[in-house]
Scaffold this motif. Structure first.
Motif, PDB file in Angstrom:
ATOM      1  N   GLU A 128       0.968  -1.256   0.076  1.00 44.31           N
ATOM      2  CA  GLU A 128      -0.059  -0.352   0.091  1.00 44.31           C
ATOM      3  C   GLU A 128       0.686   1.252   0.187  1.00 44.31           C
ATOM      4  N   ARG A 131       2.387   1.892  -3.261  1.00 44.27           N
ATOM      5  CA  ARG A 131       1.264   2.077  -4.345  1.00 44.27           C
ATOM      6  C   ARG A 131       0.956   3.526  -4.246  1.00 44.27           C
ATOM      7  N   LEU A 132       0.790   4.034  -2.961  1.00 47.87           N
ATOM      8  CA  LEU A 132       0.625   5.290  -2.904  1.00 47.87           C
ATOM      9  C   LEU A 132       1.661   6.297  -3.177  1.00 47.87           C
ATOM     10  N   SER A 136       1.071   8.968  -6.022  1.00 48.25           N
ATOM     11  CA  SER A 136       1.157  10.571  -5.854  1.00 48.25           C
ATOM     12  C   SER A 136       1.861  11.444  -6.733  1.00 48.25           C
ATOM     13  N   ILE A 171      -3.772  11.653  -0.134  1.00 46.14           N
ATOM     14  CA  ILE A 171      -2.499  10.536  -0.199  1.00 46.14           C
ATOM     15  C   ILE A 171      -1.491  10.878   0.519  1.00 46.14           C
ATOM     16  N   SER A 174      -2.334   9.486   3.927  1.00 45.16           N
ATOM     17  CA  SER A 174      -2.295   7.893   3.833  1.00 45.16           C
ATOM     18  C   SER A 174      -1.052   7.471   3.847  1.00 45.16           C
ATOM     19  N   ILE A 175       0.095   8.147   3.256  1.00 38.13           N
ATOM     20  CA  ILE A 175       1.213   7.758   3.316  1.00 38.13           C
ATOM     21  C   ILE A 175       1.760   8.099   4.675  1.00 38.13           C
ATOM     22  N   THR A 178       0.275   5.046   6.874  1.00 35.21           N
ATOM     23  CA  THR A 178       1.058   3.708   6.594  1.00 35.21           C
ATOM     24  C   THR A 178       2.477   3.549   7.193  1.00 35.21           C
TER      25      THR A 178
END
Length: 392
Positions: A128, A131-132, A136, A171, A174-175, A178
């Protein structure tokens, strides 16, 4: 009449494209990209390879070759185009407009495979994050349907720009989340490693190019049932079992790790640092090589490059030339144990077939003989370290 099972999902037809820029080891047949595509559930229906001195700034392959790819896609009813090299966001956007088809590159393809295969909580987090990070850089093309509009004096931007800003913020958050969750996993792994060190554990990690047969060798050595298949990236999550070493009269930890590949996305190397830490912290690496693959020297070089990048280049290695059963009789080695030079240093090499078991006993003996020597060397190095006066 088709013999395909009615419940079977039809494979997505794709066009494969590779550009030779004069770099060594160019895969003119796009064989590896084709294997990656099939692993992801795609069906290559045509392949295009061309030569250029440098990438075209707008279309990567130039307008003439792009027209050829568009005609091929129409002829074969392809619904996607895959490039063997990484594309910039602008090149990807321009190609999609020119071809009127989705266009993706090797980086995204590897990310998709990792997303499909990750099973553990840690593996899913790592995928994940990668992918992020990739997404981006692609925000512009994600919202190209929202045209940037100019209003009156002093007005700039438009709905597209607003959406991009919102997505970038989401994003980014989210990064950050994570990364924090991965840091927690790393701390847990660090605790586990300290516990193993207190138990005087000796750690061996299997490394190698993807599909070299690491999981099959792992199963053969420890009688495990780890998933093994003749495909790229069959194993993503690290599996550890105990292996009894007769000569040393002790058990050691044996770990099966994710395979390496040419042009492995840097985001994945960063994101999978926790998983690859098994190789960094190992006392010994079993570097598994597909002896039946004529391109094995390039694959060895790529694995060594990644090991340097993650800080595992100094860990002692044994080279295991696997898949001896796939080597033509006239090309089989006369002896199944010799040495091979890695960066000018002779390294022990064993030829074997993890599938049939041929040569496996010799590898076990080699590990048994090497474990006490590596452990003694490690203790010597630790004792020779001079700590500063204020260190704890």
């Amino acid at each position: 009449m088709s013999t395909r099972d009615s419940n079977e999902v039809p494979l997505t037809p794709v066009i494969l494209v590779g550009v030779d820029f004069g770099l060594p080891n160019f895969d003119a047949e796009l064989e590896e990209l084709g294997l990656l595509a099939q692993t992801a559930g795609l069906q290559p229906v045509a392949r295009v390879a061309c030569k250029r001195k440098a990438p075209d700034a707008a279309l990567f392959v130039g307008s003439g070759k792009a027209d050829e790819i568009r005609m091929l896609a129409q002829m074969h009813h392809a619904v996607e185009v895959l490039f063997d090299q990484a594309l910039s966001p602008a090149q990807q956007r321009n190609l999609e407009r020119h071809l009127d088809l989705p266009v993706n590159d090797r980086t995204l393809l590897i990310l998709e495979i990792f997303a499909q295969r990750a099973r553990s909580h840690e593996g899913k987090l790592q995928v994940e994050l990668a992918r992020l990070q990739y997404l981006s850089t692609r925000l512009v093309r994600r919202w190209s349907h929202l045209e940037r509009q100019r209003g009156g004096i002093g007005a700039r931007g438009g709905p597209g720009e607003t959406q991009i800003e919102l997505d970038r913020r989401m994003i980014g958050e989210s990064i950050k989340r994570t990364r924090e969750r991965l840091s927690k996993v790393k701390r847990q792994r660090s605790t586990q490693r300290r516990q193993r060190e207190r138990r005087d554990a000796f750690n061996i990690s299997l490394v190698g190019y993807t599909n070299a047969g690491k999981s099959t060798l792992f199963n053969a050595l420890v009688k495990a049932r780890a998933y093994a298949a003749d495909q790229l990236f069959a194993t993503l999550d690290t599996t550890t079992r105990q292996l009894y070493v007769a000569e040393a009269e002790r058990s050691v930890s044996l770990s099966d790790t994710v395979g390496f590949i040419r042009d492995l996305p840097h985001g994945l190397i960063d994101a999978f640092q926790a998983t690859l830490q098994e190789a960094v912290d190992a006392d010994l690496l079993l570097h598994v090589v597909d002896a039946s693959n004529p391109g094995f020297p390039e694959q060895i070089t790529e694995v060594q490059r990644v090991l340097r990048e993650i800080g595992a280049a100094e860990v002692p290695q044994i080279l295991v030339f696997n898949k001896l059963d796939g080597v033509a009789p006239e090309q089989r080695p006369l002896i199944l144990q010799d040495t091979y030079e890695l960066a000018g240093t002779p390294v022990q090499r064993f030829f074997l077939s993890a599938k049939s078991g041929e040569g496996l006993a010799s590898l076990r003996q080699g590990i048994s003989a090497l474990v006490p020597r590596v452990q003694a060397l490690s203790m010597t190095l630790v004792n020779d370290v001079e700590f500063p006066p204020d260190s704890v």
